[in-house]
Design a protein around this motif. Sequence first.
Motif, short mmCIF file in Angstrom:
data_model
loop_
_atom_site.label_atom_id
_atom_site.label_comp_id
_atom_site.label_asym_id
_atom_site.label_seq_id
_atom_site.Cartn_x
_atom_site.Cartn_y
_atom_site.Cartn_z
N ARG A 1 10.45 -0.65 38.14
CA ARG A 1 9.42 0.63 38.47
C ARG A 1 7.86 -0.09 38.24
O ARG A 1 7.10 0.42 39.04
N MET A 2 7.72 -0.73 37.26
CA MET A 2 6.33 -1.08 36.70
C MET A 2 5.89 -2.17 37.68
O MET A 2 4.66 -2.02 38.02
N LYS B 1 4.71 -0.49 40.89
CA LYS B 1 3.39 0.33 40.70
C LYS B 1 2.56 -0.93 40.70
O LYS B 1 1.24 -0.74 41.14
N LYS C 1 1.52 -1.91 44.00
CA LYS C 1 0.74 -0.86 44.59
C LYS C 1 -0.60 -0.93 44.31
O LYS C 1 -1.76 -0.95 45.42
N PHE C 2 -1.12 -1.35 42.95
CA PHE C 2 -2.51 -1.31 42.89
C PHE C 2 -3.04 -2.72 43.49
O PHE C 2 -4.14 -2.70 43.61
N VAL D 1 -1.03 5.98 45.96
CA VAL D 1 -1.28 6.28 44.70
C VAL D 1 -0.90 8.13 44.67
O VAL D 1 -0.68 8.59 43.70
N ASN E 1 -6.99 0.57 31.82
CA ASN E 1 -5.50 0.08 31.48
C ASN E 1 -5.67 -1.29 31.04
O ASN E 1 -4.57 -1.95 31.07
#
Length: 607
Positions: A83-84, A87, A90-91, A141, A190
């Motif tokens: 899952r991470m 993500k 995506k970034f 996003v 982050n």
Amino acid sequence: MENSEQEKNIIMRFSNVILRLPSVFILEAIYHARTRFISTTTTKDTVAETIAHDWGLEPHMVTIGTQYLGYFVAFLLHALPLRMLIKMYKFVLIGMMLLVAHLLSDHFISTQIINPLNSQLPMITIFLIQSAISLFCAWLVDTKHVWVFSVYLLPMVASSCSLPLDVQEMVHKTAQIITLTGVTVFTLSNILVPYRMALIGYKTLQEYVELYGIVSVIFAVYNRFFVPMIYLIFWLSLFAHRLYVYYSKKDSHVFQEQWILVIFASIADCCESPWSLIGLCYTVSYSAFLLLVLCKIYLKGFSELGGQSFLHRGWTEGITLMLLAMETELLQLKKLEKILLLSVVMFIVLSSTIQSVYEILDPVILALAASNSRNVFNHFRAISMCIGLMVTPLYLSLTLFTVFEADLWLMIIVSSCLLTAIQTLGSLMIYFLFMADHRRSEPWESLDDIVYSIHALCHVLEFGLALSVLFYGGMESLHADYNIVGGVVILVHCYFNVWQRAQAGWQSFLGRREAAHKINSLPSASKLELSALQDVCAICFEEMKFAKVTPCHHFFHNVCLRRWLYVQDKCPLCHNSIIPGKNGASSDANNDNRMAAPHGLDVNLGQ
């Protein structure tokens, strides 16, 4: 519902492999870059020195910093949960899209300044691409604020409003500043996420150690960082690229070479780092596993695919390859030496695979012979595989002797391969004997002796191979300087392949001779006794035309009782001693009782 869940699991597994695959390519690139940097430290015009000169740093600092950054990224790609990981991708993809938007905007402004009428990309095309980038980033996003990613549309809006070129350039720089500011704010907000995740991972690791122990944790970490499918796809990609490079060269003479040399040359080129070596080991494991599965399907069909043991899953071949590569320092060799060594190593691995195939084949062909199956196709498949297992080791050994000069190591390798051919020949001969026994109208009393003779002949041939290797090693030690490793190999070979084989064969011979002596000491049943008995052998449950009588007055086939005596000296029915002279009192008492009782009653009581 179940199909959708299965499809979802397949997609998740596929995503887990594909998204983590770049980590191995990063590690491979770091290894080659470090090797290339070390080999070019004497030159002046290196990329590292150019970057260091521009930023006022030392070249080695740039190289070490790049390596650590690559290791960190590879670690994240391996360690992050799926899952991470999605993500993070995506970034990364949003960052790449923003970079493309910046380059398009910069191209548009540069074209407007130099020659507004001669643009390679019209303004409407750039506008559509920028709009698509904005929508795509907003979709990634999951936000409706598309304007956040649309700042690079402002220069085109300014151009459509016929604003001066300096105003358009200022708007472009403003969009660049806004984008950099947003990316910086997001990164700083982050920046502690890796630290928090590392802290969570450390606490989770401690809990796992307390609950399951350090060994389980080591295996769990290994399963996370060394996913076999990732390294399989990675190595196959390298191998396919190397083959493409070979065959795409117009001036190359590769088409005039033998295909086996091209294959080994490609394998050698794809085995230049620890990561590619791991990939090769996993590829060999999967290839051996696939071969074993195909052999099992060929012999038994698709219904018998379950229950493969660890040794029949191909991991033995992969581990063997890794150990041999580490022992021979495969990565440090030159290309020609690496090709020659890989050919020998692959021969050893293939010999191990052939032995595993024989271990699958042996119970199948013996079961076909024992059950007297009427399916001709099943018999054809088993016999054809037996022929293949006998011919293949012979062909491989002949090929190996034509390429390399004979020495002790080569003799040991070839002898281990030829053992499979000898064992297959023995199984095939026993198969034909059992099939011939099924065609007989009467039991074949001497069948067990013939089967034992075949086993003994196979063991004699195996023992002869071991002795020949020992003799060759001794002769080689007399004519050449021999090191300690060679002496240790000869000693180990003498103990395991010569002494233990001879001892096992001698013990088997003594046990069989003792069983034969025991059987000969027992009286044979007369035809009158067998006709009065009218019963079957209690061991094989078949009719008795010939039988031996035990001291407890029980009747058995000669062959069946002899096989029983290999294990123990007790009667299969009453568990009294069969050998005369043992437990004499009880045996005499039992005989007296049985002599006093009617014959039919004695048989019934015995059963």
